[in-house]
Design a protein around this motif. Structure first.
Motif, short mmCIF file in Angstrom:
data_model
loop_
_atom_site.label_atom_id
_atom_site.label_comp_id
_atom_site.label_asym_id
_atom_site.label_seq_id
_atom_site.Cartn_x
_atom_site.Cartn_y
_atom_site.Cartn_z
N LYS A 140 4.98 4.59 -10.95
CA LYS A 140 3.73 5.33 -10.75
C LYS A 140 3.42 5.51 -9.27
O LYS A 140 2.53 6.29 -8.91
N SER A 141 4.11 4.78 -8.42
CA SER A 141 4.01 4.95 -6.97
C SER A 141 5.33 4.48 -6.37
O SER A 141 6.10 3.77 -7.00
N GLN A 142 5.58 4.89 -5.12
CA GLN A 142 6.83 4.57 -4.46
C GLN A 142 6.56 3.75 -3.20
O GLN A 142 5.46 3.77 -2.65
N PHE A 143 7.60 3.05 -2.73
CA PHE A 143 7.54 2.07 -1.63
C PHE A 143 6.86 0.80 -2.15
O PHE A 143 6.12 0.81 -3.13
N TRP A 144 7.12 -0.30 -1.45
CA TRP A 144 6.57 -1.60 -1.85
C TRP A 144 5.05 -1.60 -1.85
O TRP A 144 4.42 -2.35 -2.61
N ASP A 145 4.44 -0.79 -0.98
CA ASP A 145 2.98 -0.76 -0.92
C ASP A 145 2.39 0.44 -1.66
O ASP A 145 1.19 0.67 -1.62
N GLY A 146 3.23 1.23 -2.32
CA GLY A 146 2.76 2.34 -3.14
C GLY A 146 2.10 3.45 -2.36
O GLY A 146 1.21 4.13 -2.86
N ARG A 147 2.59 3.70 -1.15
CA ARG A 147 1.86 4.64 -0.28
C ARG A 147 2.10 6.11 -0.60
O ARG A 147 1.39 6.96 -0.05
N VAL A 148 3.05 6.43 -1.47
CA VAL A 148 3.20 7.81 -1.94
C VAL A 148 3.39 7.79 -3.46
O VAL A 148 3.90 6.81 -4.01
N LEU A 161 8.80 10.49 -6.15
CA LEU A 161 10.11 10.39 -5.50
C LEU A 161 10.28 11.48 -4.45
O LEU A 161 10.91 11.27 -3.41
N ALA A 162 9.76 12.67 -4.73
CA ALA A 162 9.88 13.77 -3.77
C ALA A 162 9.19 13.41 -2.46
O ALA A 162 9.75 13.59 -1.37
N GLU A 163 7.98 12.89 -2.55
CA GLU A 163 7.26 12.50 -1.33
C GLU A 163 7.96 11.36 -0.61
O GLU A 163 8.06 11.34 0.61
N GLN A 164 8.48 10.41 -1.37
CA GLN A 164 9.17 9.28 -0.75
C GLN A 164 10.38 9.73 0.05
O GLN A 164 10.66 9.22 1.14
N SER A 165 11.11 10.71 -0.47
CA SER A 165 12.37 11.13 0.16
C SER A 165 12.18 11.77 1.53
O SER A 165 13.12 11.85 2.33
N LYS A 166 10.96 12.19 1.83
CA LYS A 166 10.71 12.87 3.10
C LYS A 166 10.70 11.92 4.30
O LYS A 166 10.97 12.34 5.43
N PHE A 167 10.40 10.65 4.08
CA PHE A 167 10.09 9.77 5.20
C PHE A 167 11.28 9.07 5.85
O PHE A 167 11.33 8.95 7.08
#
Length: 360
Positions: free
Chosen positions: A96-104, A107-113
Motif C-alpha cells: 500500500k506504500s513503498q520504501f521503509w517509511d512509506g513515503r510514496v 511502484l511507479a513513484e518509487q522507481s523515479k527516485f
C-alpha cells in the motif's frame, strides 16, 4: 474504450495469481501489455540510468538474490553506502506504500527516485533520465509503440510506468505453506514447520502484524511499527536530530539515505508525528529465508536473531537497554530454544519454488 477493454483483458491474462495471493489491482492508468513489461524489464536492468553507468535497479534488487542484494545496506555509485536495507521487489506490487517509511504510494513513484539519489544513481535530475531514454533508439521506438508518443513527448512518468509494469509481474506464492494452508496438502509442511506455524499464530504473536487472511496471505498489515531497532544510534541526541531534520532542505529520499541518524527517524520523516519516530513498515515474510539480512538497517543477520530480538522484547540481549519509543505490543515472548528453531523452520516454508534456487 475498446483500447481500454483490450488492455484490461491483456492484464488479466498476463497476471494469474499464484496460490496464496489475492487478486492484484492493476491501475487503469497503467494497464499491462507484453511490450510494456518487456520495456520495463529492460529499463530495470539498464545501468545507464546512473552517473557512472554501473548501477541499475537490479543492482540492489537482484533476481538471483530474491530481488534484494543481501547486503546490510545497499551500495550505489562510487561504492557509496546508503542507510537502508534493500527490500525485495517480490510481491511489492501488493504494497500500500513503498520504501521503509512509506513515503510514496506506488511502484511507479518509487522507481523515479533511485536514479537521482546522490547515494544511488547519482544523476542530477529526472531530465537526465529522460535524456538518456531519448538517446537510445530502442527506447524511443518502444515508447512510441507502447504509449503512442513521439520522442519529444517522453517524460519521467513513461519511464516509471514501464518499470512498474515489469515489477507488477514479480509475484510469488505457491510455497509449501500455501499448499498446506490454502491447498489442503497436509504433507506440504514438516512436523517442525507445523509446530512453527502454531507458534506463529499463537505464542509468538507474529500473525498480529504479518497477517494471514481467509483466502490469501501477504504476511504484512501494511502498517508502521517501532521495534526498537536503531534506537542506540539516536538515543543520546534525539532532540538535536529532530531539529536538524526540520532545518534541512533535502527531499526525504535524499535525507534518509545520506544521513544515518535521519534514517532512524523512520515514518516521522513523512508525517512529522512524534509517535512515528523510529516506526518502519511491516515487511512481507514471503521468501524471507532469502532476503537477509533483516530490519530496515540490515542489522540482524539471521532469522534466529530476528526471533531472539522479538523474544527479548525488542533487543538481542535481555541486558540491553530498551527503547522508550518501542510499540506497546512488543514484549517478551518466553520462547524456548526449540520453539525458536520451529519458528525458523516455519518461516522457511514461505519460500516460493521459483526462488528456492536463489539460496546461497
Amino acid at each position: 474504450m475498446k483500447h481500454l477493454l483490450l488492455s484490461i483483458a491483456a492484464s488479466a491474462l498476463l497476471l494469474a495469481e499464484p496460490l496464496g495471493l489475492p487478486k492484484l489491482h492493476i491501475p487503469e492508468s497503467n494497464m499491462l501489455t507484453k511490450k510494456k513489461i518487456e520495456l520495463g524489464k529492460t529499463l530495470f536492468f539498464d545501468p545507464s540510468f546512473s552517473r557512472d553507468g554501473t548501477i541499475s535497479c537490479a543492482t540492489c534488487h537482484d533476481p538471483d538474490k530474491a530481488f534484494t542484494d543481501q547486503l546490510p545496506v545497499s551500495k550505489g555509485i562510487d561504492g557509496k553506502k546508503g542507510t537502508r536495507n534493500a527490500p525485495t521487489v517480490i510481491n511489492a506490487a501488493y504494497n500500500k506504500s513503498q520504501f521503509w517509511d512509506g513515503r510514496v504510494p506506488t511502484l511507479a513513484e518509487q522507481s523515479k527516485f533511485p536514479p537521482i539519489n546522490p547515494v544511488e544513481g547519482g544523476l542530477h535530475s529526472w531530465d537526465e533520465v529522460v535524456a538518456k531514454i531519448k538517446e537510445n533508439p530502442y527506447y524511443v521506438k518502444m515508447m512510441k509503440e507502447i504509449f503512442g508518443i513521439d520522442k519529444d513527448q517522453i517524460t519521467i512518468d513513461h519511464f516509471a510506468k514501464a518499470i512498474e509494469a515489469f515489477e507488477m509481474t514479480v509475484i510469488s506464492g505457491d510455497s509449501p505453506f500455501d499448499r498446506y494452508w490454502f491447498g489442503g496438502d497436509k504433507n506440504a509442511l514438516t512436523p517442525e514447520q507445523k509446530r512453527g506455524l502454531d507458534l506463529f499464530m499463537g505464542k509468538g504473536r507474529c500473525v498480529e502484524c504479518h497477517t494471514i487472511e481467509q483466502d490469501h496471505a501477504l504476511f504484512t498489515n501494511h502498517k508502521f511499527h517501532n521495534l526498537g531497532v536503531g534506537w542506540s544510534k539516536i538515543k543520546d541526541d534525539l532532540p538535536k536530530v529532530l531539529k536538524a531534520f526540520k532545518n534541512q532542505k533535502e527531499h526525504p529520499d535524499e535525507a534518509t539515505l545520506m544521513n544515518a541518524k535521519f534514517s532512524e527517524l523512520g515514518r516521522y520523516v513523512v508525517t512529522g508525528e512524534l509517535d512515528d519516530i523510529g516506526a518502519f513498515k511491516t515487511p512481507t515474510l514471503r521468501n524471507v529465508e532469502l532476503t537477509f539480512p533483516y530490519m530496515h538497517d540490515g542489522s540482524l543477520q539471521t532469522l534466529e536473531e530476528v526471533i531472539i530480538w522479538y523474544n527479548n522484547g525488542g533487543r538481542l540481549s535481555p541486558e540491553d537497554p530498551k527503547s522508550p519509543l518501542i510499540d506497546g505490543g512488543i514484549r517478551e515472548l518466553n520462547l524456548t530454544a526449540d520453539e525458536i528453531e520451529d519458528l525458523v523452520a516455519f518461516l522457511k516454508s514461505l519460500t516460493s519454488p521459483q526462488f528456492k534456487r536463489s539460496k546461497k
